[in-house]
Design an enzyme around this catalytic site. Structure first.
Site, PDB file in Angstrom:
ATOM      1  N   LYS A  13      50.349  94.959  58.590  1.00  0.00           N
ATOM      2  CA  LYS A  13      49.194  95.255  59.444  1.00  0.00           C
ATOM      3  C   LYS A  13      49.575  95.228  60.927  1.00  0.00           C
ATOM      4  O   LYS A  13      49.192  96.112  61.683  1.00  0.00           O
ATOM      5  CB  LYS A  13      48.073  94.216  59.239  1.00  0.00           C
ATOM      6  N   ARG A  88      38.390  88.261  58.090  1.00  0.00           N
ATOM      7  CA  ARG A  88      39.137  87.763  56.938  1.00  0.00           C
ATOM      8  C   ARG A  88      38.230  87.085  55.924  1.00  0.00           C
ATOM      9  O   ARG A  88      38.710  86.620  54.903  1.00  0.00           O
ATOM     10  CB  ARG A  88      40.115  86.699  57.424  1.00  0.00           C
ATOM     11  N   ARG A 128      61.847  88.183  55.880  1.00  0.00           N
ATOM     12  CA  ARG A 128      61.544  87.840  57.266  1.00  0.00           C
ATOM     13  C   ARG A 128      62.048  86.424  57.559  1.00  0.00           C
ATOM     14  O   ARG A 128      62.617  86.140  58.606  1.00  0.00           O
ATOM     15  CB  ARG A 128      60.015  87.917  57.412  1.00  0.00           C
ATOM     16  N   ARG A 138      58.432  82.229  61.594  1.00  0.00           N
ATOM     17  CA  ARG A 138      57.104  81.643  61.663  1.00  0.00           C
ATOM     18  C   ARG A 138      57.011  80.408  60.777  1.00  0.00           C
ATOM     19  O   ARG A 138      57.484  80.404  59.657  1.00  0.00           O
ATOM     20  CB  ARG A 138      56.076  82.684  61.194  1.00  0.00           C
ATOM     21  N   ARG A 149      48.794  81.296  51.570  1.00  0.00           N
ATOM     22  CA  ARG A 149      48.195  82.421  52.308  1.00  0.00           C
ATOM     23  C   ARG A 149      47.772  83.530  51.341  1.00  0.00           C
ATOM     24  O   ARG A 149      46.732  84.154  51.511  1.00  0.00           O
ATOM     25  CB  ARG A 149      49.171  82.957  53.356  1.00  0.00           C
TER      26      ARG A 149
HETATM   27  P1  ADP Z   1      49.293  87.137  57.936  1.00  0.00           P
HETATM   28  O1  ADP Z   1      50.669  87.710  58.070  1.00  0.00           O
HETATM   29  O2  ADP Z   1      49.207  86.040  56.902  1.00  0.00           O
HETATM   30  O3  ADP Z   1      48.245  88.184  57.733  1.00  0.00           O
HETATM   31  P2  ADP Z   1      48.349  86.438  60.672  1.00  0.00           P
HETATM   32  O4  ADP Z   1      49.403  86.471  61.688  1.00  0.00           O
HETATM   33  O5  ADP Z   1      47.313  87.513  60.711  1.00  0.00           O
HETATM   34  O6  ADP Z   1      49.045  86.339  59.248  1.00  0.00           O
HETATM   35  O7  ADP Z   1      47.577  85.024  60.738  1.00  0.00           O
HETATM   36  C1  ADP Z   1      48.266  83.797  60.658  1.00  0.00           C
HETATM   37  C2  ADP Z   1      47.305  82.643  60.450  1.00  0.00           C
HETATM   38  O8  ADP Z   1      46.347  82.606  61.538  1.00  0.00           O
HETATM   39  C3  ADP Z   1      46.432  82.705  59.197  1.00  0.00           C
HETATM   40  O9  ADP Z   1      47.109  82.216  58.068  1.00  0.00           O
HETATM   41  C4  ADP Z   1      45.239  81.831  59.614  1.00  0.00           C
HETATM   42  O10 ADP Z   1      45.535  80.459  59.542  1.00  0.00           O
HETATM   43  C5  ADP Z   1      45.066  82.180  61.075  1.00  0.00           C
HETATM   44  N1  ADP Z   1      44.117  83.315  61.269  1.00  0.00           N
HETATM   45  C6  ADP Z   1      44.397  84.527  61.818  1.00  0.00           C
HETATM   46  N2  ADP Z   1      43.316  85.311  61.823  1.00  0.00           N
HETATM   47  C7  ADP Z   1      42.312  84.574  61.271  1.00  0.00           C
HETATM   48  C8  ADP Z   1      40.940  84.816  60.977  1.00  0.00           C
HETATM   49  N3  ADP Z   1      40.372  85.991  61.243  1.00  0.00           N
HETATM   50  N4  ADP Z   1      40.238  83.823  60.377  1.00  0.00           N
HETATM   51  C9  ADP Z   1      40.778  82.644  60.102  1.00  0.00           C
HETATM   52  N5  ADP Z   1      42.062  82.345  60.344  1.00  0.00           N
HETATM   53  C10 ADP Z   1      42.823  83.292  60.932  1.00  0.00           C
END
Ligand code: ADP
Length: 196
Positions: A13, A88, A128, A138, A149
């Site tokens: 994404k 989300r 990664r 990360r 996740r």
């Molecule tokens: P991923 O690669 O898992 O999609 P992101 O970089 O989008 O990861 O998000 C990393 C973390 O940030 C999530 O696992 C969550 O803890 C938090 N996070 C990000 N966006 C949201 C959201 N919209 N609602 C709740 N938590 C979020």
């Protein structure tokens, strides 16, 4: 107009949202990046979300809404934005439409669901982690956190596919192939949305 990216962790994404943002001159709003920046800067928000993110769980909806609302209120979002990582949960999606209306964006008009098989996302995320080497990468790319996740995604985020399909704004994109191939599919969907 607001465009939303949906898809499991590791679906790509962020990569695709950045390309789309560059092509259309629209800001990319990545909630994951914003939260990681807050953690790195040690702000009060960062302190609140650090542990939650490390465990692979979601930050509470009310806090996320504040973060997204503040960002969407900035002048660069006046003609729209590309959201990567929000909404989300069902609650986040339900909060987004009134917010979008308030800032003059109408409702979410295009949701791009990046379809990637689960084995493939696990492979990508472990790649990664290995690329980053010991200590890098990360915090939430450790295997047990990735599994959490994925679980959270299936339970709380995947239902949004139906939610947006029912609203008639969902487009599914095959998220496998090269970054360019996937981007071409996304761009075709965006053009169709703009012309229709
Ligand atoms: P991923 O690669 O898992 O999609 P992101 O970089 O989008 O990861 O998000 C990393 C973390 O940030 C999530 O696992 C969550 O803890 C938090 N996070 C990000 N966006 C949201 C959201 N919209 N609602 C709740 N938590 C979020």
């Amino acid at each position: 107009m607001l465009t939303v990216f949906l898809g499991p962790p590791g679906a790509g994404k962020g990569t695709q949202a950045a390309r789309l943002a560059a092509k259309y001159g629209s800001p990319q709003i990545s909630t994951g990046d914003m939260l990681r920046a807050a953690v790195a800067a040690g702000t009060p928000l960062g302190e609140r979300v650090d542990g939650i993110m490390k465990s692979g769980d979601l930050v509470p909806d009310d806090l996320m809404l504040e973060v997204v609302e503040e960002r969407l209120d900035q002048p660069d979002c006046a003609s729209g934005a590309i959201l990567d990582g929000y909404p989300r949960t069902r609650g986040q999606a339900e909060a987004l439409d009134p917010l979008a209306q308030r800032i003059g964006q109408g409702e979410v008009s295009l949701v791009l669901m990046l379809d990637v098989p689960e084995e493939e996302v696990i492979r990508r995320i472990s790649g990664r982690r290995e690329d980053a080497g010991g200590g890098g990468g990360r915090d939430d790319d450790q295997e047990h956190v990735v599994l959490e996740r994925m679980r959270v995604y299936r339970e709380l985020t995947e239902p949004l596919v139906e939610y947006y399909r029912d609203k008639g704004v969902l487009t599914e994109i095959a998220g496998v192939g090269t970054v360019d191939e996937i981007f071409d599919r996304i761009d075709a969907a965006v053009r169709e949305n703009l012309s229709g």
